[in-house]
Design an enzyme around this catalytic site. Structure first.
Site, PDB file in Angstrom:
ATOM      1  N   CYS A 196       0.813  -1.225   0.000  1.00  0.00           N
ATOM      2  CA  CYS A 196       0.000   0.000   0.000  1.00  0.00           C
ATOM      3  C   CYS A 196       0.844   1.272   0.000  1.00  0.00           C
ATOM      4  CB  CYS A 196      -0.979   0.005   1.162  1.00  0.00           C
ATOM      5  SG  CYS A 196      -0.216   0.002   2.804  1.00  0.00           S
ATOM      6  N   CYS A 225      -3.257  -2.639  -1.225  1.00  0.00           N
ATOM      7  CA  CYS A 225      -2.232  -3.533  -0.697  1.00  0.00           C
ATOM      8  C   CYS A 225      -1.813  -4.616  -1.679  1.00  0.00           C
ATOM      9  CB  CYS A 225      -2.727  -4.178   0.597  1.00  0.00           C
ATOM     10  SG  CYS A 225      -3.107  -2.967   1.896  1.00  0.00           S
ATOM     11  N   LYS A 253      -6.446  -8.813  10.805  1.00  0.00           N
ATOM     12  CA  LYS A 253      -6.397  -7.371  10.575  1.00  0.00           C
ATOM     13  C   LYS A 253      -7.759  -6.919  10.071  1.00  0.00           C
ATOM     14  CE  LYS A 253      -3.891  -3.795   7.998  1.00  0.00           C
ATOM     15  NZ  LYS A 253      -2.771  -3.547   7.055  1.00  0.00           N
ATOM     16  N   ARG A 291      -2.516   6.447   7.602  1.00  0.00           N
ATOM     17  CA  ARG A 291      -2.502   6.662   6.155  1.00  0.00           C
ATOM     18  C   ARG A 291      -1.900   8.011   5.799  1.00  0.00           C
ATOM     19  NH1 ARG A 291      -8.370   3.726   5.018  1.00  0.00           N
ATOM     20  NH2 ARG A 291      -7.584   1.635   5.502  1.00  0.00           N
ATOM     21  N   ARG A 321     -10.722  -1.116   1.517  1.00  0.00           N
ATOM     22  CA  ARG A 321     -10.003  -2.384   1.669  1.00  0.00           C
ATOM     23  C   ARG A 321     -10.881  -3.495   2.240  1.00  0.00           C
ATOM     24  NH1 ARG A 321      -4.744   0.953   3.844  1.00  0.00           N
ATOM     25  NH2 ARG A 321      -3.985   1.545   1.768  1.00  0.00           N
ATOM     26  N   LYS A 332      -5.064  -6.626  14.863  1.00  0.00           N
ATOM     27  CA  LYS A 332      -5.004  -5.190  14.595  1.00  0.00           C
ATOM     28  C   LYS A 332      -6.387  -4.712  14.169  1.00  0.00           C
ATOM     29  CE  LYS A 332      -2.693  -1.812  11.590  1.00  0.00           C
ATOM     30  NZ  LYS A 332      -1.766  -1.608  10.447  1.00  0.00           N
ATOM     31  N   TYR A 362       2.848   3.465  19.334  1.00  0.00           N
ATOM     32  CA  TYR A 362       3.542   4.743  19.184  1.00  0.00           C
ATOM     33  C   TYR A 362       3.817   5.379  20.542  1.00  0.00           C
ATOM     34  CZ  TYR A 362       1.717   3.945  14.505  1.00  0.00           C
ATOM     35  OH  TYR A 362       1.419   3.372  13.295  1.00  0.00           O
TER      36      TYR A 362
END
Length: 324
Positions: free
Chosen positions: A122, A130, A195, A205, A217, A248, A313
């Site tokens: 992607c 993807c 996912k 994104r 998707r 995810k 993160y």
């Protein structure tokens, strides 16, 4: 007057007691820090929707990796923003690609970090999907060939683990076969096995410059309503040779993490994704919640659900907060 014989509050009277009997202990040992590498030198551009997260050139990534290592975080996962894109994402397999050069730079710097690479198209396709597009649809089997080449190129550059996130059927088998054929039998596969097609990916994104240019998707990522299907996806990936599996996003799918943990005796990961991160950051900036307290609670809940590995993160902040 009657008093209760059992008093759970006895073990909550002090922090020392609470710590002594704590069932889930969050540490940095299971954290993985996601990083976005872009072309150029001395580039460090903050992602507007993800405060504290940057698109960075290879030289800057290496410097941040030094910080990551010093904080006791065991590994990173790399996402690439290539110099050029095309319909087939061919730059993803180049030995001179941004991810491949970053792996080599981290190795040259002698950093003791696990290097994980995202294996997907992607970020490299001009249409943002993807996989390869044929007749207006994402074509499964032609995509597998490119994904396998991409994984081998990452292994050749020095990656420890490849992490296919594309959700094509049979991708783990194709990657495992290609790695083995190229004498990379020791490279582990962390599969994005479950996912979901989620609304929580928006900030990512922006960071990875991977928004689909048409459609969405849903034809290859999972329906958020399905739980049993996740177990089937995990089982298939393990049969094909995955060493570890991942769910995810994380927070909306804690029940899936628990089901996977209870069903399969393999390492289980979860991705605390960009939208989950952005919500906390935005609320904290408004003063609506205590960021440290909330982040530690959220990550503890992911671990409590059954994930030994958490991609987040928040990793650097958590490492600082957990320092004695």
């Amino acid at each position: 007057m009657s008093f209760p014989k059992h008093r759970p509050r006895r073990l909550r009277r002090s922090e020392a007691l609470r710590s002594l009997v704590r069932e889930t202990r969050l540490t940095t040992a299971g954290l993985i820090y996601p990083m976005f590498v872009c072309p150029g030198t001395k580039v460090r551009t903050e992602v507007s929707s993800m405060p504290g997260v940057y698109q960075q050139s290879v030289d800057q990534i290496v410097e941040e990796c030094r910080e990551v290592e010093a904080l006791g975080i065991p590994g990173i996962i790399l996402f690439g923003l290539p110099e050029s894109k095309d319909a087939r994402g061919t730059s993803s397999t180049s030995a001179q690609g941004v991810v491949q050069r970053t792996i080599e730079a981290v190795r040259k710097a002698k950093l003791k970090l696990l290097v994980i690479t995202d294996v997907c198209l992607c970020e490299y396709t001009d249409h943002g999907h993807c996989g390869v597009i044929e007749n207006g649809e994402v074509a499964n089997d032609p995509t597998l060939v490119i994904l396998a080449e991409q994984a081998v190129s990452h292994a050749r550059a020095g990656a420890d683990i490849v992490a296919p996130s594309d959700m094509m059927d049979g991708r783990v088998a194709a990657i495992r076969a290609a790695l083995d054929e190229n004498k990379f039998a020791d490279i582990a596969i962390l599969s994005y096995a479950a996912k979901y097609c989620s609304g929580f990916y928006g900030p990512f994104r922006e960071a990875a410059q991977s928004t689909p240019q048409f459609g969405d998707r849903r034809s290859y990522q999972m329906d958020p309503a399905n739980a049993r299907e996740a177990l089937k996806e995990v089982a298939l990936d393990l049969e094909e040779g995955a060493d570890m599996v991942m769910v995810k996003p994380a927070l909306p799918y804690l029940d899936i993490i628990r089901r996977v943990r209870d069903t399969f005796d393999v390492p289980v990961g979860a991705y605390n994704v960009s939208g989950e991160y952005a919500m906390v950051k935005a609320a904290a900036q408004k003063g609506w919640l205590d960021e440290q307290r909330v982040v530690l609670e959220l990550l503890t809940s992911i671990q409590r659900a059954g994930a030994e590995i958490i991609l987040t993160y928040h990793a650097k902040d958590v490492a600082r907060w957990l320092k004695p």
